[in-house]
Design an enzyme around this catalytic site. Structure first.
Site, PDB file in Angstrom:
ATOM      1  N   ASP A  38     -10.037  45.758 -15.618  1.00  0.00           N
ATOM      2  CA  ASP A  38     -10.577  44.853 -14.613  1.00  0.00           C
ATOM      3  C   ASP A  38     -10.093  45.287 -13.227  1.00  0.00           C
ATOM      4  O   ASP A  38      -9.152  46.067 -13.111  1.00  0.00           O
ATOM      5  CB  ASP A  38     -10.105  43.415 -14.886  1.00  0.00           C
ATOM      6  CG  ASP A  38     -11.108  42.372 -14.436  1.00  0.00           C
ATOM      7  OD1 ASP A  38     -11.793  41.785 -15.313  1.00  0.00           O
ATOM      8  OD2 ASP A  38     -11.238  42.150 -13.207  1.00  0.00           O
ATOM      9  N   ASP A  64     -11.496  49.939 -10.333  1.00  0.00           N
ATOM     10  CA  ASP A  64     -12.607  49.433  -9.535  1.00  0.00           C
ATOM     11  C   ASP A  64     -13.860  50.188  -9.974  1.00  0.00           C
ATOM     12  O   ASP A  64     -14.001  51.380  -9.698  1.00  0.00           O
ATOM     13  CB  ASP A  64     -12.332  49.657  -8.041  1.00  0.00           C
ATOM     14  CG  ASP A  64     -13.484  49.167  -7.173  1.00  0.00           C
ATOM     15  OD1 ASP A  64     -14.486  48.673  -7.736  1.00  0.00           O
ATOM     16  OD2 ASP A  64     -13.382  49.283  -5.939  1.00  0.00           O
ATOM     17  N   TYR A 157     -29.387  40.826  -7.728  1.00  0.00           N
ATOM     18  CA  TYR A 157     -28.706  40.561  -9.011  1.00  0.00           C
ATOM     19  C   TYR A 157     -29.694  40.700 -10.178  1.00  0.00           C
ATOM     20  O   TYR A 157     -29.485  41.481 -11.108  1.00  0.00           O
ATOM     21  CB  TYR A 157     -28.065  39.167  -8.992  1.00  0.00           C
ATOM     22  CG  TYR A 157     -27.361  38.793 -10.274  1.00  0.00           C
ATOM     23  CD1 TYR A 157     -26.088  39.262 -10.554  1.00  0.00           C
ATOM     24  CD2 TYR A 157     -27.974  37.967 -11.220  1.00  0.00           C
ATOM     25  CE1 TYR A 157     -25.446  38.919 -11.746  1.00  0.00           C
ATOM     26  CE2 TYR A 157     -27.333  37.622 -12.407  1.00  0.00           C
ATOM     27  CZ  TYR A 157     -26.073  38.095 -12.662  1.00  0.00           C
ATOM     28  OH  TYR A 157     -25.433  37.762 -13.836  1.00  0.00           O
ATOM     29  N   LYS A 161     -30.120  43.381 -13.424  1.00  0.00           N
ATOM     30  CA  LYS A 161     -30.138  42.937 -14.819  1.00  0.00           C
ATOM     31  C   LYS A 161     -31.444  43.336 -15.516  1.00  0.00           C
ATOM     32  O   LYS A 161     -31.459  43.639 -16.711  1.00  0.00           O
ATOM     33  CB  LYS A 161     -29.893  41.427 -14.894  1.00  0.00           C
ATOM     34  CG  LYS A 161     -28.519  40.999 -14.362  1.00  0.00           C
ATOM     35  CD  LYS A 161     -27.371  41.646 -15.122  1.00  0.00           C
ATOM     36  CE  LYS A 161     -26.015  41.093 -14.723  1.00  0.00           C
ATOM     37  NZ  LYS A 161     -24.907  41.720 -15.469  1.00  0.00           N
TER      38      LYS A 161
HETATM   39  P1  NAD Z   1     -16.465  36.576 -14.583  1.00  0.00           P
HETATM   40  O1  NAD Z   1     -16.517  36.618 -13.104  1.00  0.00           O
HETATM   41  O2  NAD Z   1     -15.549  35.626 -15.259  1.00  0.00           O
HETATM   42  O3  NAD Z   1     -16.181  38.022 -15.182  1.00  0.00           O
HETATM   43  C1  NAD Z   1     -16.573  39.234 -14.560  1.00  0.00           C
HETATM   44  C2  NAD Z   1     -15.390  40.178 -14.587  1.00  0.00           C
HETATM   45  O4  NAD Z   1     -15.771  41.424 -13.973  1.00  0.00           O
HETATM   46  C3  NAD Z   1     -14.221  39.615 -13.793  1.00  0.00           C
HETATM   47  O5  NAD Z   1     -13.027  39.640 -14.548  1.00  0.00           O
HETATM   48  C4  NAD Z   1     -14.162  40.527 -12.567  1.00  0.00           C
HETATM   49  O6  NAD Z   1     -12.860  40.654 -11.999  1.00  0.00           O
HETATM   50  C5  NAD Z   1     -14.704  41.840 -13.137  1.00  0.00           C
HETATM   51  N1  NAD Z   1     -15.165  42.735 -12.076  1.00  0.00           N
HETATM   52  C6  NAD Z   1     -15.930  42.410 -11.005  1.00  0.00           C
HETATM   53  N2  NAD Z   1     -16.074  43.462 -10.193  1.00  0.00           N
HETATM   54  C7  NAD Z   1     -15.399  44.498 -10.757  1.00  0.00           C
HETATM   55  C8  NAD Z   1     -15.164  45.853 -10.386  1.00  0.00           C
HETATM   56  N3  NAD Z   1     -15.631  46.359  -9.236  1.00  0.00           N
HETATM   57  N4  NAD Z   1     -14.425  46.647 -11.198  1.00  0.00           N
HETATM   58  C9  NAD Z   1     -13.911  46.135 -12.356  1.00  0.00           C
HETATM   59  N5  NAD Z   1     -14.086  44.852 -12.756  1.00  0.00           N
HETATM   60  C10 NAD Z   1     -14.817  44.042 -11.966  1.00  0.00           C
HETATM   61  O7  NAD Z   1     -17.976  36.297 -15.036  1.00  0.00           O
HETATM   62  P2  NAD Z   1     -18.667  36.255 -16.471  1.00  0.00           P
HETATM   63  O8  NAD Z   1     -19.604  35.111 -16.428  1.00  0.00           O
HETATM   64  O9  NAD Z   1     -17.687  36.356 -17.572  1.00  0.00           O
HETATM   65  O10 NAD Z   1     -19.565  37.575 -16.391  1.00  0.00           O
HETATM   66  C11 NAD Z   1     -19.568  38.595 -17.371  1.00  0.00           C
HETATM   67  C12 NAD Z   1     -20.957  39.238 -17.407  1.00  0.00           C
HETATM   68  O11 NAD Z   1     -21.909  38.271 -17.878  1.00  0.00           O
HETATM   69  C13 NAD Z   1     -21.472  39.708 -16.041  1.00  0.00           C
HETATM   70  O12 NAD Z   1     -22.087  40.967 -16.170  1.00  0.00           O
HETATM   71  C14 NAD Z   1     -22.499  38.655 -15.667  1.00  0.00           C
HETATM   72  O13 NAD Z   1     -23.476  39.149 -14.789  1.00  0.00           O
HETATM   73  C15 NAD Z   1     -23.045  38.290 -17.033  1.00  0.00           C
HETATM   74  N6  NAD Z   1     -23.711  36.971 -17.052  1.00  0.00           N
HETATM   75  C16 NAD Z   1     -23.003  35.820 -16.956  1.00  0.00           C
HETATM   76  C17 NAD Z   1     -23.677  34.595 -16.965  1.00  0.00           C
HETATM   77  C18 NAD Z   1     -22.954  33.289 -16.880  1.00  0.00           C
HETATM   78  O14 NAD Z   1     -23.636  32.237 -16.932  1.00  0.00           O
HETATM   79  N7  NAD Z   1     -21.630  33.253 -16.729  1.00  0.00           N
HETATM   80  C19 NAD Z   1     -25.083  34.575 -17.071  1.00  0.00           C
HETATM   81  C20 NAD Z   1     -25.765  35.771 -17.167  1.00  0.00           C
HETATM   82  C21 NAD Z   1     -25.075  36.968 -17.159  1.00  0.00           C
END
Ligand code: NAD
Length: 250
Positions: A38, A64, A157, A161
């Site tokens: 992360d 990153d 976004y 996706k």
């Molecule tokens: P979250 O923000 O809890 O998790 C995302 C993680 O990615 C975080 O830990 C963040 O620190 C890490 N991250 C961000 N930028 C980064 C970088 N440059 N390098 C390394 N790590 C990085 O959110 P989540 O909801 O758990 O999201 C996980 C996935 O699910 C994402 O791809 C998101 O688009 C997708 N998603 C989530 C939802 C929802 O409702 N939560 C819906 C559709 C899709």
């Protein structure tokens, strides 16, 4: 105890929190070697300590993913450490809110770099490794927005996706002969840090619109990802599976 992931090496991006962490937890519980990775150092250290205390086989890599070098370093370090990569979950992502006319160049670049380019780079880098193994499971995180478009979030976004959904099919077609599957899930309405911008009122309104009348949980997402990453799912590939309580069906 379920040992379905015994000795598997699983690299899960963005696994310090949210859906990624929950996925890592399930696989670690079932015997996988987990690479937690992360950009959020504090959360990564915390999750690593928690997993370590539970006796899981776990390594952490602070990275990153918005730079190609970060992605390549991640894959190289994993292979140096474990000698193989069985499972790649491309979970890390960002979601920014903006109207179309207020979406800046920086928002476009950063979202594409993390949500799309990092996934392309990661899959390119694991391909020779998984081909050599004649085995691989790749699971990508798409979104409902990749199918029906963005509503209040920046329109880049959903663009990333949607590209993930197409990429998932391309990878599935091209890598199938080597025992490698590639699938995606398309979640909606899971209350992680990413969704902090939803007010309580918005959560209630949204839950009311979902046929099962509630929001989703990270565990539900993680269970589906884990299934797609398991040996049992070897005949499923190229799919993007909706997981949204029936809010959107196709
Ligand atoms: P979250 O923000 O809890 O998790 C995302 C993680 O990615 C975080 O830990 C963040 O620190 C890490 N991250 C961000 N930028 C980064 C970088 N440059 N390098 C390394 N790590 C990085 O959110 P989540 O909801 O758990 O999201 C996980 C996935 O699910 C994402 O791809 C998101 O688009 C997708 N998603 C989530 C939802 C929802 O409702 N939560 C819906 C559709 C899709």
């Amino acid at each position: 105890m379920n040992t379905g992931f015994n000795n598997k090496v699983a690299l899960i991006t963005g696994s310090a929190k949210g859906i990624g962490k929950s996925t890592a937890q399930i696989m670690a519980d079932q015997g996988a070697n987990i690479i937690l990775t992360d950009i959020d150092k504090e959360a990564l250290d915390k999750t690593y300590d928690e997993f370590h205390d539970k006796g899981y086989h776990v390594k952490k890599i602070l990275v990153d993913l918005s730079h190609k070098e970060g992605v390549e370093q991640l894959i190289n370090t994993t292979v140096e450490e474990f000698g193989r990569i069985d499972i790649l979950v491309n979970n890390a992502g960002i979601l920014l809110s903006s109207s179309i006319e207020d979406t800046t160049d920086k928002m476009i670049d950063l979202t594409i770099d993390i949500n799309l380019k990092a996934v392309l780079y990661a899959i390119r880098a694991v391909t020779p490794i998984m081909k050599k193994q004649n085995y691989g499971r790749i699971v990508n995180l798409a979104s409902i927005t990749g199918k029906r478009g963005d509503n209040s979030t920046t329109f880049v976004y959903g663009s990333t996706k949607g590209a993930i959904i197409t990429m998932t099919r391309s990878v599935a077609r091209q890598l199938g002969p080597w025992g490698i599957t590639c699938n995606a899930i398309a979640p909606h309405a899971v209350m992680t840090e990413m969704m902090n911008y939803w007010t309580d009122e918005k959560k209630q309104t949204m839950a009311d619109k979902i046929p099962v009348k509630r929001l989703g949980t990270v565990e539900e997402m993680a269970q589906l990802i884990s299934y797609l990453a398991s040996d049992q799912a070897g005949f499923i590939t190229g799919e993007t599976i909706n997981i949204n309580g029936g809010y959107y069906m196709d």
